[in-house]
Design a protein around this motif. Structure first.
Motif, PDB file in Angstrom:
ATOM      1  N   GLY A  72       0.984  -1.170  -0.011  1.00  0.00           N
ATOM      2  CA  GLY A  72       0.055   0.071   0.128  1.00  0.00           C
ATOM      3  C   GLY A  72       0.777   1.362   0.037  1.00  0.00           C
ATOM      4  N   GLN A 119      -7.870  -0.388   4.294  1.00  0.00           N
ATOM      5  CA  GLN A 119      -6.640  -0.679   3.578  1.00  0.00           C
ATOM      6  C   GLN A 119      -5.538   0.546   4.052  1.00  0.00           C
ATOM      7  OE1 GLN A 119      -6.420  -1.302  -0.666  1.00  0.00           O
ATOM      8  NE2 GLN A 119      -8.627  -1.152  -0.794  1.00  0.00           N
ATOM      9  N   THR A 149      -7.051  -1.479  -5.182  1.00  0.00           N
ATOM     10  CA  THR A 149      -6.120  -1.382  -4.149  1.00  0.00           C
ATOM     11  C   THR A 149      -5.734   0.165  -4.168  1.00  0.00           C
ATOM     12  OG1 THR A 149      -4.323  -1.848  -5.602  1.00  0.00           O
ATOM     13  CG2 THR A 149      -5.403  -3.654  -4.316  1.00  0.00           C
ATOM     14  N   SER A 151      -3.129   3.110  -2.512  1.00  0.00           N
ATOM     15  CA  SER A 151      -1.508   3.252  -2.098  1.00  0.00           C
ATOM     16  C   SER A 151      -1.537   4.620  -1.632  1.00  0.00           C
ATOM     17  CB  SER A 151      -0.665   3.367  -3.384  1.00  0.00           C
ATOM     18  OG  SER A 151      -0.390   2.032  -3.892  1.00  0.00           O
ATOM     19  N   PRO A 291     -10.500  -5.745  -3.457  1.00  0.00           N
ATOM     20  CA  PRO A 291      -9.135  -6.549  -2.791  1.00  0.00           C
ATOM     21  C   PRO A 291      -9.887  -7.361  -1.699  1.00  0.00           C
ATOM     22  CG  PRO A 291      -8.600  -4.292  -2.861  1.00  0.00           C
ATOM     23  CD  PRO A 291     -10.235  -4.383  -3.329  1.00  0.00           C
ATOM     24  N   HIS A 296      -5.406  -7.912   3.200  1.00  0.00           N
ATOM     25  CA  HIS A 296      -4.319  -6.558   3.742  1.00  0.00           C
ATOM     26  C   HIS A 296      -4.475  -6.399   5.094  1.00  0.00           C
ATOM     27  CE1 HIS A 296      -3.020  -5.162  -0.109  1.00  0.00           C
ATOM     28  NE2 HIS A 296      -4.171  -5.523  -0.700  1.00  0.00           N
TER      29      HIS A 296
END
Length: 508
Positions: A72, A119, A149, A151, A291, A296
């Motif tokens: 991430g 996340q 996902t 980041s 996801p 995660h």
């Protein structure tokens, strides 16, 4: 048109972002034939001697943040300086920043908000374990990729772009993004993982309600609302939001850091029951629920130092034989001279058992190595590993020369700094307070300067703990003494004055 090539290999293509002190470009890595993102920072826009300090901090922060390995986080490929620019080369992310993602989906599905927050908790759990505090978590620093996902961008950059992120500008505005800034950060208090959790609460509130909980026409007005107004519960705007999610947001937005969650992992565990169950993804791009088969989740107790397995050797992997200690010491000196701090840390950790066996645990050689090891760990941002080394050194010196031994006091001071960096403000405050009497009423100028610095840190920690009255009194007394020692035009009392003015405005 001339195309700029950075560091002889990164060909700048399209300007995709610009701020007060930097730009972000898409670029082409000529050597590896791939697209990258390049951030250019301009230290020359910082006044005077602070430019060189910014360069030093930039290199250090790039090195420390490179320690964090998590899907991430945007991967950092390269960093350095060229001419007047500092450059940071990162993985190019194909997606949308969370601000744009939110604008394109109104209302934002609450299940998506939960998936985003979960996340982010996983990433923050890894980041805080280093420990690093992001300091500027906001939608523009979060990317949603095509597969859903998430980041986080700009890890460490907030710390680099201000020699003290909590410091106030000459105009009285806090540095950073006031809408997402925790009260203790905006007021000049010590920051920690709890600061990022508050920003996460602001971000989650915005995803659920469509707006940040506190806004205003001035930074001071926003800060006043952060400090004194309760946030509007999101279910008043969107009744379909689960009660548990509303309660979680309100706890993240607690004014007092001690009333927020204890860690990002704790937040994740509260979010987990609200995550979508196993099923077939919708197939839509940029769907942050995609996801979640729970891959995660942060590692349990990752921040704790792992216990050694019973069958592990007494010496760490890579420990050096006794006859190679002298050679290893030379290697450490060379590596430190070249700025290769992480490698030096590994060698120092391996030297110590061999040196202790050869010279004795309490020999001057071993003590010198241990001091170098602790100092290098701190320079490498490994505060959790440095803390026990510093405490051991402090105890050994105090046992030999008394509690007032200057070396023991310095080790204790550095241990308090570690506690502060590890997000333990109450423990750091107690350590600084126990140190202060040893420096008070001393006539040596260096001791008086150290006393003032300790008092400044005490004031900032009181702000972090939410005790603004005690912080104001501490800093007001400090201002008087700092002006006597340095003169009113010196940067140290000037910074204290700005903090007091800001604090006084908010109190008023």
């Amino acid at each position: 048109m001339t195309v700029r090539v950075v560091a002889g290999r990164y060909e700048l293509s399209t300007l995709i972002g610009q701020g007060g002190m930097g730009q972000v470009w898409t670029a082409y890595d000529q050597r590896l034939d791939r697209r990258v993102a390049v951030k250019l920072l301009r230290p020359d826009r910082v006044a005077g001697a602070e430019a060189e300090e910014l360069r030093r901090r930039f290199v250090r922060e790039c090195r420390v943040t490179a320690q964090v390995d998590h899907p991430g986080l945007v991967t950092v490929h390269d960093a350095g300086s060229e001419g007047e620019d500092l450059y940071l080369v990162m993985q190019y992310v194909d997606g949308a920043d969370l601000g744009d993602h939110l604008a394109e989906h109104d209302p934002y599905p609450w299940q998506w908000a939960v998936a985003i927050a979960a996340q982010l908790c996983a990433v923050l759990s890894a980041v805080h374990a280093v420990p690093i505090v992001h300091r500027d978590l906001k939608p523009r620093n979060v990317m949603v990729k095509q597969d859903g996902t998430v980041s986080i961008l700009d890890l460490g950059i907030a710390s680099v772009m201000d020699t003290d992120t909590t410091r106030l500008t000459h105009t009285g505005s806090p540095i950073g993004s006031p809408a997402y800034m925790a009260p203790e950060q905006a007021m000049g208090g010590a920051v920690g993982p709890y600061t990022d959790l508050y920003a996460l609460g602001v971000l989650l509130h915005e995803l659920l309600s469509g707006d940040v909980p506190f806004s205003g026409s001035t930074a001071l007005g926003v800060l006043h609302r952060h400090l004194y107004e309760p946030p509007l519960p999101v279910r008043r705007l969107r009744p379909e939001v689960p009660e548990a999610l509303e309660a979680l947001v309100l706890r993240l937005l607690a004014k007092d850091p001690q009333h927020r969650h204890g860690s990002a992992q704790e937040v994740y565990e509260e979010l987990a029951p609200l995550l979508p169950g196993r099923g077939i993804p919708s197939g839509r791009p940029l769907d942050p629920t995609r996801p979640f088969l729970r891959p995660h989740a942060p590692w349990p107790d990752r921040a704790a130092t792992p216990a050694a397995a019973p069958d592990m050797p007494a010496q760490p992997p890579g420990a050096v034989p006794q006859q190679d200690v002298a050679r290893a010491v030379d290697d450490v000196k060379r590596l430190l001279g070249e700025g290769r701090i992480t490698q030096a840390v590994d060698i120092l950790g391996a030297i110590l058992p061999a040196a202790a066996a050869q010279h004795g645990e309490h020999s001057p050689v071993v003590r010198t190595l241990r001091k170098q090891y602790a100092a290098t760990l701190m320079d490498d941002g490994q505060y959790r590993r440095a803390l026990p080394e510093l405490r051991r050194l402090a105890d050994e010196r105090a046992a030999e020369s008394g509690q007032a031994d200057p070396h023991s006091l310095q080790f204790r001071y550095e241990a308090a700094q570690c506690l502060e960096q590890l997000g333990e403000p109450a423990a750091a405050l107690a350590e600084y307070r126990s140190l202060l009497p040893y420096y008070e009423n001393q006539y040596a100028t260096d001791d008086r300067r150290q006393s003032l610095e300790i008092r400044r840190r005490i004031g900032h920690l009181l702000l972090a703990l939410g005790d603004r009255t005690a912080a104001h009194d501490t800093l007001a007394r400090l201002l008087h003494d700092a002006e006597l020692l340095h003169g009113p035009g010196h940067p140290f009392p000037a910074e204290i004055m700005r903090t007091l003015q800001w604090l006084g405005q908010v109190r008023g």
